[in-house]
Design a protein around this motif. Sequence first.
Motif, PDB file in Angstrom:
ATOM      1  N   HIS A 180       0.862  -1.189   0.000  1.00 38.83           N
ATOM      2  CA  HIS A 180       0.000   0.000   0.000  1.00 38.83           C
ATOM      3  C   HIS A 180       0.896   1.235   0.000  1.00 38.83           C
ATOM      4  N   GLY A 181       0.293   2.365  -0.369  1.00 42.26           N
ATOM      5  CA  GLY A 181       1.111   3.570  -0.473  1.00 42.26           C
ATOM      6  C   GLY A 181       0.612   4.701   0.399  1.00 42.26           C
ATOM      7  N   TYR A 182       1.500   5.568   0.784  1.00 40.52           N
ATOM      8  CA  TYR A 182       1.078   6.846   1.379  1.00 40.52           C
ATOM      9  C   TYR A 182       1.967   7.966   0.858  1.00 40.52           C
ATOM     10  N   LEU A 183       1.370   9.125   0.832  1.00 41.22           N
ATOM     11  CA  LEU A 183       2.028  10.283   0.225  1.00 41.22           C
ATOM     12  C   LEU A 183       2.325  11.306   1.316  1.00 41.22           C
ATOM     13  N   ARG A 184       3.556  11.829   1.290  1.00 39.59           N
ATOM     14  CA  ARG A 184       3.860  12.920   2.215  1.00 39.59           C
ATOM     15  C   ARG A 184       4.145  14.172   1.398  1.00 39.59           C
ATOM     16  N   ILE A 185       3.384  15.216   1.687  1.00 39.96           N
ATOM     17  CA  ILE A 185       3.602  16.496   1.024  1.00 39.96           C
ATOM     18  C   ILE A 185       4.487  17.308   1.958  1.00 39.96           C
ATOM     19  N   ASN A 186       5.661  17.681   1.462  1.00 33.00           N
ATOM     20  CA  ASN A 186       6.636  18.342   2.336  1.00 33.00           C
ATOM     21  C   ASN A 186       6.803  19.809   1.996  1.00 33.00           C
ATOM     22  N   ASN A 187       6.889  20.618   3.012  1.00 36.65           N
ATOM     23  CA  ASN A 187       7.145  22.038   2.819  1.00 36.65           C
ATOM     24  C   ASN A 187       8.343  22.437   3.678  1.00 36.65           C
ATOM     25  N   TYR A 188       9.316  23.065   3.040  1.00 40.00           N
ATOM     26  CA  TYR A 188      10.502  23.526   3.760  1.00 40.00           C
ATOM     27  C   TYR A 188      10.495  25.045   3.723  1.00 40.00           C
ATOM     28  N   SER A 189      10.565  25.655   4.895  1.00 37.44           N
ATOM     29  CA  SER A 189      10.597  27.119   4.871  1.00 37.44           C
ATOM     30  C   SER A 189      11.743  27.636   5.722  1.00 37.44           C
ATOM     31  N   VAL A 264      17.950  16.479   3.299  1.00 41.04           N
ATOM     32  CA  VAL A 264      17.659  17.660   2.486  1.00 41.04           C
ATOM     33  C   VAL A 264      18.380  18.855   3.105  1.00 41.04           C
ATOM     34  N   VAL A 265      19.141  19.570   2.278  1.00 41.50           N
ATOM     35  CA  VAL A 265      19.775  20.799   2.763  1.00 41.50           C
ATOM     36  C   VAL A 265      19.175  21.997   2.037  1.00 41.50           C
ATOM     37  N   LEU A 266      19.067  23.088   2.768  1.00 40.73           N
ATOM     38  CA  LEU A 266      18.475  24.296   2.189  1.00 40.73           C
ATOM     39  C   LEU A 266      19.618  25.283   1.970  1.00 40.73           C
ATOM     40  N   LYS A 267      19.756  25.684   0.716  1.00 40.91           N
ATOM     41  CA  LYS A 267      20.909  26.542   0.391  1.00 40.91           C
ATOM     42  C   LYS A 267      20.479  27.962   0.072  1.00 40.91           C
ATOM     43  N   GLN A 268      19.158  28.149  -0.068  1.00 45.49           N
ATOM     44  CA  GLN A 268      18.663  29.482  -0.396  1.00 45.49           C
ATOM     45  C   GLN A 268      17.512  29.816   0.554  1.00 45.49           C
ATOM     46  N   PRO A 269      17.309  31.085   0.836  1.00 43.41           N
ATOM     47  CA  PRO A 269      16.239  31.440   1.767  1.00 43.41           C
ATOM     48  C   PRO A 269      14.868  31.481   1.092  1.00 43.41           C
ATOM     49  N   VAL A 270      14.521  30.396   0.397  1.00 41.00           N
ATOM     50  CA  VAL A 270      13.212  30.326  -0.265  1.00 41.00           C
ATOM     51  C   VAL A 270      12.537  29.003   0.067  1.00 41.00           C
ATOM     52  N   SER A 271      11.195  28.993  -0.017  1.00 41.80           N
ATOM     53  CA  SER A 271      10.475  27.760   0.320  1.00 41.80           C
ATOM     54  C   SER A 271      10.747  26.675  -0.707  1.00 41.80           C
ATOM     55  N   ARG A 272      10.707  25.463  -0.224  1.00 44.59           N
ATOM     56  CA  ARG A 272      10.928  24.313  -1.101  1.00 44.59           C
ATOM     57  C   ARG A 272       9.761  23.353  -0.925  1.00 44.59           C
ATOM     58  N   PHE A 273       9.366  22.726  -2.041  1.00 44.31           N
ATOM     59  CA  PHE A 273       8.219  21.833  -2.013  1.00 44.31           C
ATOM     60  C   PHE A 273       8.655  20.471  -2.541  1.00 44.31           C
ATOM     61  N   SER A 274       8.246  19.399  -1.868  1.00 43.39           N
ATOM     62  CA  SER A 274       8.537  18.071  -2.405  1.00 43.39           C
ATOM     63  C   SER A 274       7.404  17.109  -2.056  1.00 43.39           C
ATOM     64  N   LEU A 275       7.364  16.022  -2.799  1.00 46.91           N
ATOM     65  CA  LEU A 275       6.356  14.989  -2.558  1.00 46.91           C
ATOM     66  C   LEU A 275       7.080  13.660  -2.444  1.00 46.91           C
ATOM     67  N   ALA A 276       6.801  12.918  -1.391  1.00 46.34           N
ATOM     68  CA  ALA A 276       7.424  11.595  -1.266  1.00 46.34           C
ATOM     69  C   ALA A 276       6.301  10.565  -1.177  1.00 46.34           C
ATOM     70  N   PHE A 277       6.334   9.616  -2.100  1.00 46.51           N
ATOM     71  CA  PHE A 277       5.313   8.557  -2.105  1.00 46.51           C
ATOM     72  C   PHE A 277       5.974   7.267  -1.641  1.00 46.51           C
ATOM     73  N   PHE A 278       5.526   6.745  -0.500  1.00 46.96           N
ATOM     74  CA  PHE A 278       6.139   5.562   0.097  1.00 46.96           C
ATOM     75  C   PHE A 278       5.301   4.330  -0.237  1.00 46.96           C
ATOM     76  N   TRP A 279       5.932   3.338  -0.838  1.00 48.64           N
ATOM     77  CA  TRP A 279       5.241   2.092  -1.197  1.00 48.64           C
ATOM     78  C   TRP A 279       5.723   1.022  -0.224  1.00 48.64           C
ATOM     79  N   CYS A 280       4.806   0.484   0.586  1.00 47.31           N
ATOM     80  CA  CYS A 280       5.197  -0.355   1.738  1.00 47.31           C
ATOM     81  C   CYS A 280       4.481  -1.699   1.736  1.00 47.31           C
ATOM     82  N   PHE A 281       5.097  -2.664   2.395  1.00 47.19           N
ATOM     83  CA  PHE A 281       4.420  -3.938   2.636  1.00 47.19           C
ATOM     84  C   PHE A 281       3.250  -3.698   3.584  1.00 47.19           C
ATOM     85  N   GLU A 282       2.292  -4.624   3.552  1.00 43.52           N
ATOM     86  CA  GLU A 282       1.182  -4.540   4.501  1.00 43.52           C
ATOM     87  C   GLU A 282       1.728  -4.727   5.923  1.00 43.52           C
TER      88      GLU A 282
END
Length: 337
Positions: A180-189, A264-282
């Motif tokens: 099964h999968g789950y999605l993490r929506i990430n925001n870096y500020s 994840v490293v932040l090199k600029q003073p701006v927001s960063r957006f990423s999506l991580a979709f994890f596919w896992c065993f039951e």
Amino acid sequence: MPGTQTSLELPLFDISQPISATSLSSLSLACKEWGFFRIINHGVSKDLYSKLYTVSNHIFSLPSELKLKLGPSSTLKTYTPHFIASPFFESLLVSGPDFSASAQSSSEVLNQSSSEFSFCISVPSTELVLFVYQLAFGSEILREYGNRMTNLSKSIIQIVLMCLGEDFERKFECEFTNCHGYLRINNYSPLECMNHKELEGLGMHTDMSCITIVYQDQIGGLQVRSKEGNWLDINPCDDTLVVNIGDLMQAWSNGKLRSSEHRVVLKQPVSRFSLAFFWCFEDEKLILAPEEVVGERNLRVYEPFVCTDYMKFRQNSERGKFEKVGFTVKDFAGTGG
Ligand SMILES: O=C(O)CCC(=O)C(=O)O
Ligand SMILES: [Fe+2]
């Protein structure tokens, strides 16, 4: 932060085409050495990413009082606030298989809280209407993305199995049918006044998945750690997704595939957006590498374990209640072999 420097050209695969023998051997090498590779022609349009970006912006710009209604002390526990993983990181979790229902349940909590909230601080009712509309739009977009990632994960698992042995995608497909999968929506500020050269957005960790599919925006910052301990940038590249091997696959493959250590490293003073979709065993799956995967010497490097027990171990053992490296599947089930 010590030791970063160069960027890494990971192998790139056209996921829409049958894989050639040469591609398979470089993919195999990448999965063993780095636990990372990249895919193109994955079928997700720029338009869908731009909609996801809008949804994400909308969610993360809500007042923190509202977001915390979904946080660790709520029943939903879908929101990771700033300071749990890092002061610059926050995320929202959307679970499958019904991604729309999962997003909807978060939105219902927010919607309900926002009515109470608007009453206290008098948010204009037009804004409230817009907010409700955005949430409905958001769950539709998340459903589409979650379904696409689910299909993509199934194809990627087949290719990863091909790396382990001839015909393994057919022999061992059944082991992965209840994933099964789950999605993490990430925001870096990062702080706007950031005057450091680099800030840690998300500390070094391995993922508790079989595989993870990552989309990072053009800001970049994702890094992978080599076996020797050097950090390399995985530069963002248009229309390309990054795939990494997670702990569950490392254990199931008897250590033949490497669960990638990344941050994840932040090199600029701006927001960063990423999506991580994890596919896992039951949750209830007993993870035990099949004999054919272990090989002739029959040397097992992991004790069999139940998937959910490892999840609990990671969640309990991490500093700051977030999955950080230091405790991995080796600490949990490694035989020392
Ligand atoms: O933000 C990224 O690029 C990676 C995120 C990540 O590694 C994770 O959510 O596990
Ligand atoms: Fe990760």
